[in-house]
Design an enzyme around this catalytic site. Structure first.
Site, mmCIF file in Angstrom:
data_model
loop_
_atom_site.group_PDB
_atom_site.id
_atom_site.type_symbol
_atom_site.label_atom_id
_atom_site.label_comp_id
_atom_site.label_asym_id
_atom_site.label_seq_id
_atom_site.Cartn_x
_atom_site.Cartn_y
_atom_site.Cartn_z
ATOM 1 N N VAL A 120 34.681 76.917 -31.469
ATOM 2 C CA VAL A 120 35.050 78.330 -31.316
ATOM 3 C C VAL A 120 34.806 78.363 -29.555
ATOM 4 O O VAL A 120 35.880 79.048 -28.743
ATOM 5 C CB VAL A 120 34.196 79.414 -31.727
ATOM 6 C CG1 VAL A 120 34.205 80.868 -31.124
ATOM 7 C CG2 VAL A 120 34.241 79.405 -33.107
ATOM 8 N N CYS A 121 33.962 77.824 -28.778
ATOM 9 C CA CYS A 121 33.608 77.730 -27.342
ATOM 10 C C CYS A 121 35.135 77.099 -26.766
ATOM 11 O O CYS A 121 35.235 77.733 -25.751
ATOM 12 C CB CYS A 121 32.377 76.807 -27.230
ATOM 13 S SG CYS A 121 30.853 77.619 -27.915
ATOM 14 N N ASP A 122 35.333 75.952 -27.394
ATOM 15 C CA ASP A 122 36.560 75.176 -26.888
ATOM 16 C C ASP A 122 37.591 76.234 -26.898
ATOM 17 O O ASP A 122 38.339 76.333 -25.989
ATOM 18 C CB ASP A 122 36.673 74.211 -27.871
ATOM 19 C CG ASP A 122 38.077 73.218 -27.643
ATOM 20 O OD1 ASP A 122 39.249 74.000 -27.710
ATOM 21 O OD2 ASP A 122 38.007 72.132 -27.089
ATOM 22 N N THR A 140 37.344 79.098 -24.227
ATOM 23 C CA THR A 140 37.516 78.753 -22.733
ATOM 24 C C THR A 140 39.086 78.350 -22.607
ATOM 25 O O THR A 140 39.746 78.818 -21.523
ATOM 26 C CB THR A 140 36.675 77.617 -22.475
ATOM 27 O OG1 THR A 140 35.301 77.726 -22.775
ATOM 28 C CG2 THR A 140 36.877 76.907 -21.288
ATOM 29 N N SER A 144 28.262 76.094 -26.329
ATOM 30 C CA SER A 144 28.326 74.735 -25.759
ATOM 31 C C SER A 144 29.855 74.638 -25.895
ATOM 32 O O SER A 144 30.660 74.983 -26.987
ATOM 33 C CB SER A 144 27.646 74.051 -26.805
ATOM 34 O OG SER A 144 27.891 72.664 -26.470
#
Length: 166
Positions: A59-61, A64, A54
């Site tokens: 970590v996803c932020d 990306t 998500s």
């Protein structure tokens, strides 16, 4: 199958694990404008496919953002970030964070990508963190299934794989 944990707990991945040398499986996901996108849409280009649970998590932020920065230096490479986030949430997140070099795509409707690439977490209906590099002829040249979904991928190895696939 890859052995994956989410916050230390083992999870079940649905679909077939993709290997280096495989032809990339076809999939259908949604762009931020709700149009359907498939692997065929980026045919003829090298693709870095960044898979995240998500965008609204740390970590996803970071993942990306990192690939957004790297994309500016990679030339004619398509960088796709795929998650189960709704297309509207992806569009909002990209706008709020100045993400312009990565195309965010949503697998929420059919989990088509998750099943095709073996990253759908059965227990959570989220995608496991993974990186795939697909060359211009749809051959998979790099695969990383991150063993703990809350850990970062190997950014440097992924970028080197993209450069080698060009």
């Amino acid at each position: 199958m890859a052995s994956i944990t989410f916050k230390g707990n083992p999870v079940t991945l649905v679909g077939k694990e993709v290997q280096v040398g495989d032809q990339a499986p076809e999939f259908k996901v949604l762009a931020n404008d709700l149009s359907e996108v498939s692997l065929e849409n980026s045919k003829g280009s090298v693709r870095l496919i960044s898979v995240v649970p998500s965008l609204d998590t740390g970590v996803c932020d970071a993942q990306t953002r990192r690939f957004n920065e790297e994309a500016a230096n990679l030339g004619d490479v398509k960088v796709l970030t795929i998650s189960m986030d709704l297309p509207f949430a992806q569009k909002r997140w990209c706008g709020a964070n100045g993400i312009e070099n990565v195309q965010t795509l949503s697998d929420h409707r059919d989990a088509s990508f998750g099943e095709a690439f073996g990253v759908l977490i059965k227990e959570l209906r989220l995608l496991a963190r993974a990186i795939f590099v697909v060359d211009s002829e749809n051959k998979v040249t790099y695969v990383e299934y991150v063993s703990e979904a809350t850990n970062h991928p190997d950014y440097e190895a992924a970028i080197e794989a993209v450069k080698a696939a060009k």
